[in-house]
Design an enzyme around this catalytic site. Structure first.
Site, PDB file in Angstrom:
ATOM      1  N   ASP A  34      24.898  11.874  32.139  1.00 22.53           N
ATOM      2  CA  ASP A  34      24.515  12.475  30.862  1.00 22.53           C
ATOM      3  C   ASP A  34      22.994  12.474  30.741  1.00 22.53           C
ATOM      4  N   ASP A  60      19.949  15.312  34.458  1.00 24.58           N
ATOM      5  CA  ASP A  60      20.073  16.649  33.885  1.00 24.58           C
ATOM      6  C   ASP A  60      20.835  17.548  34.867  1.00 24.58           C
ATOM      7  N   THR A 101      21.777  24.861  30.283  1.00 20.56           N
ATOM      8  CA  THR A 101      22.747  23.773  30.463  1.00 20.56           C
ATOM      9  C   THR A 101      24.155  24.304  30.749  1.00 20.56           C
ATOM     10  N   THR A 131      36.169  25.993  25.491  1.00 21.73           N
ATOM     11  CA  THR A 131      36.423  26.129  24.059  1.00 21.73           C
ATOM     12  C   THR A 131      37.239  27.374  23.740  1.00 21.73           C
ATOM     13  N   ASP A 132      37.912  27.349  22.591  1.00 26.88           N
ATOM     14  CA  ASP A 132      38.642  28.550  22.151  1.00 26.88           C
ATOM     15  C   ASP A 132      37.692  29.655  21.690  1.00 26.88           C
ATOM     16  N   GLU A 133      36.403  29.306  21.463  1.00 24.73           N
ATOM     17  CA  GLU A 133      35.466  30.310  20.932  1.00 24.73           C
ATOM     18  C   GLU A 133      35.224  31.452  21.910  1.00 24.73           C
ATOM     19  N   TYR A 156      26.334  30.469  21.992  1.00 20.18           N
ATOM     20  CA  TYR A 156      27.108  29.323  22.511  1.00 20.18           C
ATOM     21  C   TYR A 156      28.365  29.814  23.222  1.00 20.18           C
ATOM     22  N   LYS A 160      29.502  29.616  27.206  1.00 14.53           N
ATOM     23  CA  LYS A 160      30.724  28.943  27.672  1.00 14.53           C
ATOM     24  C   LYS A 160      31.614  29.952  28.414  1.00 14.53           C
ATOM     25  N   ASN A 185      38.853  23.250  17.542  1.00 10.36           N
ATOM     26  CA  ASN A 185      37.900  22.308  16.918  1.00 10.36           C
ATOM     27  C   ASN A 185      38.408  20.871  16.940  1.00 10.36           C
ATOM     28  N   PRO A 211      26.661  22.285   2.145  1.00 11.64           N
ATOM     29  CA  PRO A 211      26.297  23.692   2.380  1.00 11.64           C
ATOM     30  C   PRO A 211      27.434  24.492   3.038  1.00 11.64           C
ATOM     31  N   ASN A 255      38.033  26.710   5.649  1.00 15.01           N
ATOM     32  CA  ASN A 255      36.974  25.708   5.440  1.00 15.01           C
ATOM     33  C   ASN A 255      36.973  25.140   4.029  1.00 15.01           C
ATOM     34  N   GLY A 289      27.040  36.247  12.739  1.00 17.62           N
ATOM     35  CA  GLY A 289      28.130  36.464  13.704  1.00 17.62           C
ATOM     36  C   GLY A 289      29.286  35.499  13.537  1.00 17.62           C
TER      37      GLY A 289
HETATM   38  P1  NAD Z   1      28.387  17.019  22.344  1.00 21.13           P
HETATM   39  O1  NAD Z   1      27.271  17.926  21.987  1.00 21.13           O
HETATM   40  O2  NAD Z   1      28.803  15.960  21.399  1.00 21.13           O
HETATM   41  O3  NAD Z   1      28.067  16.291  23.723  1.00 21.13           O
HETATM   42  C1  NAD Z   1      27.476  16.940  24.811  1.00 21.13           C
HETATM   43  C2  NAD Z   1      26.961  15.889  25.796  1.00 21.13           C
HETATM   44  O4  NAD Z   1      26.391  16.585  26.906  1.00 21.13           O
HETATM   45  C3  NAD Z   1      25.861  14.996  25.201  1.00 21.13           C
HETATM   46  O5  NAD Z   1      26.118  13.638  25.521  1.00 21.13           O
HETATM   47  C4  NAD Z   1      24.588  15.485  25.883  1.00 21.13           C
HETATM   48  O6  NAD Z   1      23.615  14.472  26.043  1.00 21.13           O
HETATM   49  C5  NAD Z   1      25.118  15.977  27.227  1.00 21.13           C
HETATM   50  N1  NAD Z   1      24.250  17.009  27.814  1.00 21.13           N
HETATM   51  C6  NAD Z   1      23.738  18.095  27.186  1.00 21.13           C
HETATM   52  N2  NAD Z   1      22.945  18.781  28.056  1.00 21.13           N
HETATM   53  C7  NAD Z   1      22.980  18.118  29.244  1.00 21.13           C
HETATM   54  C8  NAD Z   1      22.379  18.350  30.510  1.00 21.13           C
HETATM   55  N3  NAD Z   1      21.574  19.390  30.721  1.00 21.13           N
HETATM   56  N4  NAD Z   1      22.654  17.481  31.513  1.00 21.13           N
HETATM   57  C9  NAD Z   1      23.472  16.411  31.318  1.00 21.13           C
HETATM   58  N5  NAD Z   1      24.048  16.141  30.123  1.00 21.13           N
HETATM   59  C10 NAD Z   1      23.815  16.986  29.099  1.00 21.13           C
HETATM   60  O7  NAD Z   1      29.600  17.988  22.703  1.00 21.13           O
HETATM   61  P2  NAD Z   1      31.163  17.805  22.464  1.00 21.13           P
HETATM   62  O8  NAD Z   1      31.502  18.307  21.126  1.00 21.13           O
HETATM   63  O9  NAD Z   1      31.558  16.448  22.879  1.00 21.13           O
HETATM   64  O10 NAD Z   1      31.716  18.861  23.529  1.00 21.13           O
HETATM   65  C11 NAD Z   1      31.946  18.483  24.883  1.00 21.13           C
HETATM   66  C12 NAD Z   1      32.491  19.673  25.643  1.00 21.13           C
HETATM   67  O11 NAD Z   1      33.701  20.115  25.040  1.00 21.13           O
HETATM   68  C13 NAD Z   1      31.564  20.885  25.653  1.00 21.13           C
HETATM   69  O12 NAD Z   1      31.631  21.482  26.910  1.00 21.13           O
HETATM   70  C14 NAD Z   1      32.128  21.791  24.561  1.00 21.13           C
HETATM   71  O13 NAD Z   1      31.847  23.141  24.856  1.00 21.13           O
HETATM   72  C15 NAD Z   1      33.607  21.490  24.693  1.00 21.13           C
HETATM   73  N6  NAD Z   1      34.409  21.675  23.462  1.00 21.13           N
HETATM   74  C16 NAD Z   1      34.026  21.085  22.281  1.00 21.13           C
HETATM   75  C17 NAD Z   1      34.846  21.215  21.160  1.00 21.13           C
HETATM   76  C18 NAD Z   1      34.496  20.546  19.836  1.00 21.13           C
HETATM   77  O14 NAD Z   1      35.187  20.780  18.840  1.00 21.13           O
HETATM   78  N7  NAD Z   1      33.479  19.722  19.754  1.00 21.13           N
HETATM   79  C19 NAD Z   1      36.030  21.952  21.228  1.00 21.13           C
HETATM   80  C20 NAD Z   1      36.372  22.553  22.451  1.00 21.13           C
HETATM   81  C21 NAD Z   1      35.557  22.384  23.564  1.00 21.13           C
HETATM   82  O1  DAU Z   2      36.420  25.879  18.272  1.00 20.76           O
HETATM   83  C1  DAU Z   2      35.834  24.934  19.115  1.00 20.76           C
HETATM   84  C2  DAU Z   2      34.379  24.752  18.747  1.00 20.76           C
HETATM   85  O2  DAU Z   2      34.355  24.028  17.524  1.00 20.76           O
HETATM   86  C3  DAU Z   2      33.567  24.027  19.809  1.00 20.76           C
HETATM   87  O3  DAU Z   2      33.539  24.802  20.976  1.00 20.76           O
HETATM   88  C4  DAU Z   2      32.138  23.778  19.319  1.00 20.76           C
HETATM   89  O4  DAU Z   2      31.426  23.013  20.271  1.00 20.76           O
HETATM   90  C5  DAU Z   2      32.211  23.004  18.014  1.00 20.76           C
HETATM   91  O5  DAU Z   2      30.905  22.818  17.501  1.00 20.76           O
HETATM   92  C6  DAU Z   2      33.072  23.746  16.995  1.00 20.76           C
HETATM   93  O6  DAU Z   2      32.431  24.981  16.577  1.00 20.76           O
HETATM   94  P1  DAU Z   2      32.446  25.471  15.045  1.00 20.76           P
HETATM   95  O7  DAU Z   2      31.331  26.393  14.859  1.00 20.76           O
HETATM   96  O8  DAU Z   2      33.794  25.922  14.637  1.00 20.76           O
HETATM   97  O9  DAU Z   2      32.190  24.037  14.316  1.00 20.76           O
HETATM   98  P2  DAU Z   2      31.226  23.598  13.120  1.00 20.76           P
HETATM   99  O10 DAU Z   2      31.583  22.198  12.783  1.00 20.76           O
HETATM  100  O11 DAU Z   2      29.806  23.931  13.385  1.00 20.76           O
HETATM  101  O12 DAU Z   2      31.719  24.541  11.923  1.00 20.76           O
HETATM  102  C7  DAU Z   2      33.070  24.537  11.487  1.00 20.76           C
HETATM  103  C8  DAU Z   2      33.191  25.589  10.393  1.00 20.76           C
HETATM  104  O13 DAU Z   2      32.447  25.146   9.229  1.00 20.76           O
HETATM  105  C9  DAU Z   2      32.601  26.934  10.761  1.00 20.76           C
HETATM  106  O14 DAU Z   2      33.385  27.981  10.178  1.00 20.76           O
HETATM  107  C10 DAU Z   2      31.210  26.932  10.114  1.00 20.76           C
HETATM  108  C11 DAU Z   2      31.418  26.067   8.879  1.00 20.76           C
HETATM  109  N1  DAU Z   2      30.229  25.295   8.446  1.00 20.76           N
HETATM  110  C12 DAU Z   2      29.620  24.485   9.372  1.00 20.76           C
HETATM  111  C13 DAU Z   2      28.507  23.746   9.035  1.00 20.76           C
HETATM  112  C14 DAU Z   2      27.821  22.882  10.064  1.00 20.76           C
HETATM  113  C15 DAU Z   2      29.763  25.347   7.131  1.00 20.76           C
HETATM  114  O15 DAU Z   2      30.345  26.062   6.276  1.00 20.76           O
HETATM  115  N2  DAU Z   2      28.666  24.618   6.801  1.00 20.76           N
HETATM  116  C16 DAU Z   2      28.001  23.824   7.696  1.00 20.76           C
HETATM  117  O16 DAU Z   2      26.980  23.200   7.317  1.00 20.76           O
END
Ligand code: NAD
Ligand code: DAU
Length: 350
Positions: A34, A60, A101, A131-133, A156, A160, A185, A211, A255, A289
């Site tokens: 990491d 990195d 990255t 991700t599903d995105e 993003y 991905k 999510n 917000p 939301n 978007g």
């Molecule tokens: P996060 O942002 O919490 O963690 C990402 C980690 O990657 C961090 O520890 C960061 O230090 C490390 N990192 C970033 N850039 C790097 C680099 N260049 N080299 C080495 N390490 C690096 O993310 P997360 O929410 O835990 O997501 C993890 C994975 O799961 C991602 O690939 C994300 O796309 C995927 N994902 C996330 C969600 C979600 O809801 N959070 C859902 C579906 C998929």
């Molecule tokens: O669907 C999987 C994805 O879920 C992952 O791939 C991403 O890494 C993860 O960040 C997440 O993306 P979202 O954009 O869905 O998550 P976020 O928590 O940023 O936002 C969730 C919803 O809430 C989205 O519709 C935007 C809204 N939102 C978010 C923030 C941060 C707000 O209304 N206000 C806010 O301040």
């Protein structure tokens, strides 16, 4: 002893995956790579950091030479790749970092795996966590399946999607043993408080505005992070190389409904009068978007590998809120410095 590389293990989901693997598989040697960006935090892994079969390497994935040397040194037999820039709003203000990255970093890992596995690919596996995105946005009906056409809208999700295509291309072109999953999510402990749930828990706790983007009508499908980690375990061990598995909670929330539920739960937990926290809701400019609705069909994973989510959402949400309320020190630590600067730019200077 199997040697396994987990990238991004100091992040939110990665730390749950590392914890599950080191506790469940003492016969594996787990290396967590990491960079420790703002989102990576070794405090997430305090409970396992001294285990003899676990080690941490700071580095990195964008540095191809470094990645190559690490693979040569450890001769990894499996890779679970989670390292990424993961926050959609940051990808809107700084898209290029996401290309480095998420795309180049992934290709560097693929090259290194291909290089050390080329003579004996059998028994090896490169697991790419996505991700599903990448599937874009749904209308009011339907679900994302593994066959849904890619249609990413944010930098993003575009990065991905690109990384997913590279992983599949290395399978089809070079025979690299790969598997992919696309998850909805996640919520749970150790999530960086820029994402909806931890940010709003933190703000409710501190009587700060909540917000809400646009009208709060966007829909997300929420899955408990430990259920995601369990799915990754099942797919890593029993998934078919070359295949993709969708992971989701069948748990869609608009939301604004989710935010109101959080406000009600927190009023109760904090001993505030009913309706107090809802007054913090503040509608702000919509995310550019902004995808309307995500909903995952995870029937392939359930049917073929027997995975199901273990936790009902209301129970998971209570547990999650309790965790953040009981871990204010963790929150204070990660919300200082750079994060405060980001917060000001994201929400105040609009
Ligand atoms: P996060 O942002 O919490 O963690 C990402 C980690 O990657 C961090 O520890 C960061 O230090 C490390 N990192 C970033 N850039 C790097 C680099 N260049 N080299 C080495 N390490 C690096 O993310 P997360 O929410 O835990 O997501 C993890 C994975 O799961 C991602 O690939 C994300 O796309 C995927 N994902 C996330 C969600 C979600 O809801 N959070 C859902 C579906 C998929
Ligand atoms: O669907 C999987 C994805 O879920 C992952 O791939 C991403 O890494 C993860 O960040 C997440 O993306 P979202 O954009 O869905 O998550 P976020 O928590 O940023 O936002 C969730 C919803 O809430 C989205 O519709 C935007 C809204 N939102 C978010 C923030 C941060 C707000 O209304 N206000 C806010 O301040």
């Amino acid at each position: 002893m199997k040697t396994l590389l987990i990238t991004g293990g100091a992040g939110f989901i990665g730390s749950h995956v590392v914890r599950l693997f080191v506790n469940k598989y003492p016969g594996y040697r787990v290396v967590n790579l990491d960079k420790l960006t703002y989102a990576g935090n070794l405090a997430n892994l305090k409970d396992v950091e001294n285990l003899p079969h676990y080690s941490f390497v700071r580095g990195d994935i964008v540095d191809g030479d470094f990645v190559q040397k690490l693979f040569e040194e450890h001769r990894f037999e499996g890779v679970i790749h989670l390292a990424a820039e993961s926050h959609v709003d940051r990808s809107i203000s700084n898209p290029t970092e996401f290309v480095f990255t998420n795309v180049i970093g992934t290709v560097n890992l693929l090259n290194a795996a291909r290089h050390i596995w080329k003579e004996h690919p059998e028994g090896k596996l490169f697991y790419h966590v996505s991700t599903d995105e990448v599937y874009g946005s749904l209308g009011e009906e339907g679900f994302f399946t593994e066959e849904t056409r890619y249609d990413p809208h944010s930098p993003y999700s575009a990065s991905k999607a690109s990384s997913d295509h590279f992983v599949r291309a290395y399978h089809d072109t070079f025979g690299l043993p790969v598997v992919l999953s696309n998850c909805s999510n996640n919520y749970g402990a150790y999530q960086f408080p820029e994402k909806l749930l931890p940010l709003f828990i933190h703000n409710i706790r501190n009587n700060k505005p909540l917000p809400v983007y646009g009208k709060g009508e966007n829909i997300r499908d929420w899955l408990w992070v430990e259920d995601h980690a369990r799915a990754i375990d099942v797919i890593f061990h029993r998934g078919t190389p070359g295949e993709t598995y969708n992971i989701g909670g069948h748990n869609e929330w608009k939301n604004i409904d989710l935010i109101r539920l959080m406000c009600r739960i927190m009023d109760r937990k904090l001993g505030r009068g009913e309706g107090t926290s809802e007054k913090l809701i503040t509608y702000v400019k919509d995310r550019a978007g902004h995808d309307l609705r995500y909903a995952i069909d995870s029937s392939k994973l359930q049917r073929e590998l027997g995975w199901t989510p273990s936790l009902q959402f209301e129970e998971g949400l209570e547990k999650t809120i309790d965790w953040y309320l009981n871990n204010e020190e963790w929150l204070a630590h990660v919300t200082s410095g750079d994060y405060l600067k980001y917060y000001e730019e994201q929400y105040v200077k609009r």
